[in-house]
Design an enzyme around this catalytic site. Sequence first.
Site, PDB file in Angstrom:
ATOM      1  N   SER A 187      73.238  44.360  69.137  1.00 27.31           N
ATOM      2  CA  SER A 187      72.457  43.610  70.307  1.00 27.31           C
ATOM      3  C   SER A 187      73.022  41.977  70.380  1.00 27.31           C
ATOM      4  CB  SER A 187      70.797  43.733  69.974  1.00 27.31           C
ATOM      5  OG  SER A 187      70.293  43.182  71.014  1.00 27.31           O
ATOM      6  N   HIS A 213      73.180  46.207  73.704  1.00 29.72           N
ATOM      7  CA  HIS A 213      72.094  45.983  74.905  1.00 29.72           C
ATOM      8  C   HIS A 213      72.411  44.891  75.633  1.00 29.72           C
ATOM      9  CE1 HIS A 213      68.987  46.957  71.173  1.00 29.72           C
ATOM     10  NE2 HIS A 213      69.581  47.968  71.724  1.00 29.72           N
ATOM     11  N   MET A 306      68.617  41.692  67.293  1.00 33.65           N
ATOM     12  CA  MET A 306      67.218  41.474  66.943  1.00 33.65           C
ATOM     13  C   MET A 306      66.325  42.898  67.066  1.00 33.65           C
ATOM     14  SD  MET A 306      66.181  38.121  69.343  1.00 33.65           S
ATOM     15  CE  MET A 306      64.477  38.132  68.298  1.00 33.65           C
ATOM     16  N   ASP A 309      65.895  48.560  66.723  1.00 35.43           N
ATOM     17  CA  ASP A 309      66.396  49.671  67.255  1.00 35.43           C
ATOM     18  C   ASP A 309      67.655  50.199  66.651  1.00 35.43           C
ATOM     19  OD1 ASP A 309      67.058  51.521  69.503  1.00 35.43           O
ATOM     20  OD2 ASP A 309      68.358  50.128  70.625  1.00 35.43           O
TER      21      ASP A 309
END
Length: 368
Positions: A187, A213, A306, A309
């Site tokens: 991400s 992401h 962050m 996930d």
Amino acid sequence: MSIQVLVVDDSAVVRQVLSGLLNAAPGIQVTHAVADPLLAMERMRMHWPDVVLLDIEMPRMDGLTFLRKIMSERPLPVVICSSLTADSTQLSVEALSAGAVAVVNRPRVNIREYMASHADELIAAIRMAAGAQAQSPAEERIPRRLALTTPPPLAPPPAKLTADAILPPCDGGVVPPSEPLVAIGTSTGGTQALERVLAALPPDAPGIVVVQHMPEKFTGAFAARLDSICAISVKEAESNDRVQAGVALIAPGGKHMLVRRSGATYYVDVIDGPLVNRHRPSVDVLFRSVAKSAGANALGIIMTGMGDDGAAGLLEMRKAGARTVAQDEKSCVVYGMPKEAVKLGAVDKSVPLDAIEREIVAQCARLV
């Protein structure tokens, strides 16, 4: 202590609006707001900020040139806030690849109204950037083909769903085909990190599937950029794309990507579905599908980002016999996703960013 922000934008109105919004947020202070990068450098010599909020289109020096200068000389977190990125996903990807931590778009008109309604997004990006570890981008490489000339905005947190909403848990009954498969999840900071990893791979690297992401429309430009600088082929995934040696498939923004097996061959499915861990695509959804389809023939890699996930999905991969690797804290821009995976017991080993390419090559050698 408050987060010290330097605003760099040639529009006096924009400087006023951004400064007002940030100064009104608890724990954030705009120390200076200047019209161009040369003035910014003067202020930075007197007072080094925690975060730079930077426009792209400016006189005397454009924002991308200034961003690269910062990252090459003394890296610090930079958030891009520009109307140009609203018009060009390619430019947004270029900024992220050059070292920006996040891109916040703004319009050319109705600045006050728009930014007031998007103040939470701007403030969240500044807070996130303040906790990031800025790093110099990878060295320029000779492109394999002509090069093209992301946290993407933070999604509002709906009720948290797990990957069970998309795919049931792995039952452990995996009979894997012979070819190795590598699944990567990342991400914040991942645009730079992926570039360094994928550009270092040989043309015969094992098949790779990636969740980064990113919002819709970003991932196509991101994949095209990677394809221009890598020896392997990189593309935005489409349903029924085959996972094969020498190819990396990037999950499209706004869609989940799953791996399925048909005989001895892997394919991907690109599907709609609810947000999982506040994301679509979700790393957990990808990792869980790889655990079911590939088992011990897979290598799972969780990188800078962050949140959490991917942690649960990586644990399922490990339980299914896959090798699992996390990017270490020192080389992460944000040590969030890898940290949660380590805490969950999902990680076999943590390695620096520059060692991940060796793990991928070793995986291929181990299984072929």
